[in-house]
Write a protein that holds these residues in place. Structure first.
Motif, PDB file in Angstrom:
ATOM      1  N   ALA A 133      42.077  33.318  31.829  1.00  0.00           N
ATOM      2  CA  ALA A 133      41.127  34.286  32.386  1.00  0.00           C
ATOM      3  C   ALA A 133      39.714  33.734  32.488  1.00  0.00           C
ATOM      4  O   ALA A 133      38.886  34.285  33.214  1.00  0.00           O
ATOM      5  N   ASN A 134      39.404  32.665  31.753  1.00  0.00           N
ATOM      6  CA  ASN A 134      38.085  32.053  31.841  1.00  0.00           C
ATOM      7  C   ASN A 134      38.026  30.951  32.896  1.00  0.00           C
ATOM      8  O   ASN A 134      36.953  30.405  33.149  1.00  0.00           O
ATOM      9  N   MET A 135      39.163  30.636  33.516  1.00  0.00           N
ATOM     10  CA  MET A 135      39.220  29.561  34.502  1.00  0.00           C
ATOM     11  C   MET A 135      39.483  30.056  35.915  1.00  0.00           C
ATOM     12  O   MET A 135      39.062  29.422  36.885  1.00  0.00           O
ATOM     13  N   TYR A 136      40.204  31.162  36.020  1.00  0.00           N
ATOM     14  CA  TYR A 136      40.592  31.680  37.326  1.00  0.00           C
ATOM     15  C   TYR A 136      40.206  33.151  37.440  1.00  0.00           C
ATOM     16  O   TYR A 136      40.095  33.862  36.441  1.00  0.00           O
ATOM     17  N   ASP A 137      40.039  33.573  38.677  1.00  0.00           N
ATOM     18  CA  ASP A 137      39.686  34.960  38.970  1.00  0.00           C
ATOM     19  C   ASP A 137      40.949  35.831  38.925  1.00  0.00           C
ATOM     20  O   ASP A 137      41.906  35.573  39.644  1.00  0.00           O
ATOM     21  N   PHE A 138      40.938  36.841  38.067  1.00  0.00           N
ATOM     22  CA  PHE A 138      42.062  37.772  37.965  1.00  0.00           C
ATOM     23  C   PHE A 138      41.733  39.135  38.596  1.00  0.00           C
ATOM     24  O   PHE A 138      42.451  40.100  38.371  1.00  0.00           O
ATOM     25  N   SER A 139      40.666  39.171  39.394  1.00  0.00           N
ATOM     26  CA  SER A 139      40.264  40.462  39.975  1.00  0.00           C
ATOM     27  C   SER A 139      41.274  40.976  40.993  1.00  0.00           C
ATOM     28  O   SER A 139      41.198  42.137  41.400  1.00  0.00           O
ATOM     29  N   PHE A 140      42.219  40.133  41.408  1.00  0.00           N
ATOM     30  CA  PHE A 140      43.258  40.590  42.339  1.00  0.00           C
ATOM     31  C   PHE A 140      44.129  41.675  41.718  1.00  0.00           C
ATOM     32  O   PHE A 140      44.820  42.401  42.431  1.00  0.00           O
ATOM     33  N   LEU A 141      44.116  41.809  40.400  1.00  0.00           N
ATOM     34  CA  LEU A 141      44.918  42.837  39.729  1.00  0.00           C
ATOM     35  C   LEU A 141      44.213  44.187  39.850  1.00  0.00           C
ATOM     36  O   LEU A 141      43.689  44.737  38.898  1.00  0.00           O
ATOM     37  N   ALA A 142      44.213  44.709  41.066  1.00  0.00           N
ATOM     38  CA  ALA A 142      43.463  45.923  41.344  1.00  0.00           C
ATOM     39  C   ALA A 142      44.249  46.833  42.285  1.00  0.00           C
ATOM     40  O   ALA A 142      44.025  46.809  43.488  1.00  0.00           O
ATOM     41  N   PRO A 143      45.132  47.655  41.737  1.00  0.00           N
ATOM     42  CA  PRO A 143      45.496  47.726  40.324  1.00  0.00           C
ATOM     43  C   PRO A 143      46.688  46.830  40.000  1.00  0.00           C
ATOM     44  O   PRO A 143      47.429  46.427  40.900  1.00  0.00           O
ATOM     45  N   CYS A 144      46.876  46.558  38.721  1.00  0.00           N
ATOM     46  CA  CYS A 144      48.067  45.846  38.267  1.00  0.00           C
ATOM     47  C   CYS A 144      49.277  46.763  38.469  1.00  0.00           C
ATOM     48  O   CYS A 144      49.251  47.913  38.026  1.00  0.00           O
ATOM     49  N   PRO A 145      50.322  46.304  39.150  1.00  0.00           N
ATOM     50  CA  PRO A 145      51.391  47.212  39.552  1.00  0.00           C
ATOM     51  C   PRO A 145      52.483  47.465  38.528  1.00  0.00           C
ATOM     52  O   PRO A 145      53.336  48.318  38.748  1.00  0.00           O
ATOM     53  N   SER A 146      52.515  46.719  37.427  1.00  0.00           N
ATOM     54  CA  SER A 146      53.596  46.944  36.470  1.00  0.00           C
ATOM     55  C   SER A 146      53.117  46.692  35.049  1.00  0.00           C
ATOM     56  O   SER A 146      52.098  46.038  34.821  1.00  0.00           O
ATOM     57  N   SER A 147      53.867  47.220  34.103  1.00  0.00           N
ATOM     58  CA  SER A 147      53.541  47.065  32.690  1.00  0.00           C
ATOM     59  C   SER A 147      54.023  45.706  32.182  1.00  0.00           C
ATOM     60  O   SER A 147      54.964  45.117  32.718  1.00  0.00           O
ATOM     61  N   GLY A 148      53.374  45.223  31.130  1.00  0.00           N
ATOM     62  CA  GLY A 148      53.772  43.954  30.563  1.00  0.00           C
ATOM     63  C   GLY A 148      53.012  43.651  29.297  1.00  0.00           C
ATOM     64  O   GLY A 148      52.287  44.507  28.757  1.00  0.00           O
ATOM     65  N   ILE A 149      53.167  42.424  28.817  1.00  0.00           N
ATOM     66  CA  ILE A 149      52.494  41.990  27.603  1.00  0.00           C
ATOM     67  C   ILE A 149      51.718  40.703  27.876  1.00  0.00           C
ATOM     68  O   ILE A 149      52.185  39.815  28.598  1.00  0.00           O
ATOM     69  N   ILE A 150      50.531  40.633  27.288  1.00  0.00           N
ATOM     70  CA  ILE A 150      49.702  39.433  27.312  1.00  0.00           C
ATOM     71  C   ILE A 150      49.605  38.927  25.880  1.00  0.00           C
ATOM     72  O   ILE A 150      49.224  39.673  24.973  1.00  0.00           O
TER      73      ILE A 150
END
Length: 218
Positions: free
Chosen positions: A134-151
């Protein structure tokens, strides 16, 4: 298990595939870390994720992105690699079109590619994202995130900043209709060198929860 070659946008992609053991078995695809940092489908975390889904009765694919191992083509800064992932998922689905559900799992760069694929493939109903950069690439495309998961993130990760991952988790948790789990593994570095057991325990606990027929998340 012998290597297979599947069609990709720039030629053949080297892969390993464990066929579904029964009709309507779910499918999962595992994505490896950065090709220019030595990432391959034989990375130990990628292999462990693969084996975990196989053990749970999924049809499972892992493959080398373009330019890695025997996969044709050249590194394309994530753009072509996303196309590789989409083509690989197409192949799995053509082999097993009756799959009951689809999961994606990725480590580091592979987590970034996997979460982009989420946005393009609504049939993906669950994800496992290990050390998403998350500090190297843009994750703003997750708008909205379409499914549940784990990080899942190592507290002592020297490559991916845990604070950046926490901000990503916090952002995703503001969205409705999905649930984001977040596990931090104490003492773990980026490669979970001494904490692989804890990493896989986190993965398995989450899969126990999600695959339970009575789970509130479908």
């Amino acid at each position: 298990m012998p290597a297979i070659a599947i069609p990709g946008p720039e030629g053949r992609l080297e892969a390993r595939f464990s066929p579904p053991p029964r009709p309507r078995a779910p499918i999962a695809m595992i994505l490896h870390p950065h090709p220019q940092a030595g990432g391959t489908m034989n990375d130990r975390i990628t292999q462990q994720l693969y084996k975990t889904f196989v053990a749970r009765g999924f049809g499972v694919l892992r493959f080398n992105f373009r330019g890695v191992g025997r996969s044709e083509g050249e590194f394309d800064n994530g753009i072509g690699e996303l196309s590789d992932a989409a083509s690989a998922l197409d192949w799995v689905q053509s082999f097993h079109p009756e799959a009951s559900t689809t999961w994606i799992a990725g480590f580091s760069f592979g987590a970034w590619i996997g979460m982009q694929l989420l946005m393009r493939r609504p049939e993906i109903r669950g994800f496992i994202s290990v050390s998403p950069p998350a500090n190297m690439y843009d994750f703003s495309f997750l708008a909205p995130c379409p499914s549940s998961g784990i990080i899942i993130q190592g507290v002592n990760d020297e490559v991916v900043n845990p604070n950046a991952v926490q901000k990503l988790v916090d952002k995703l948790r503001t969205q409705r209709h999905i649930t984001i789990h977040h596990d931090e593994i104490p003492r773990a570095n980026h490669f979970f060198e001494n904490e692989m057991d804890m990493l896989m325990a986190s993965v398995n606990n989450y899969l126990d929860f999600r695959l339970d027929p009575n789970s509130p998340i479908k």
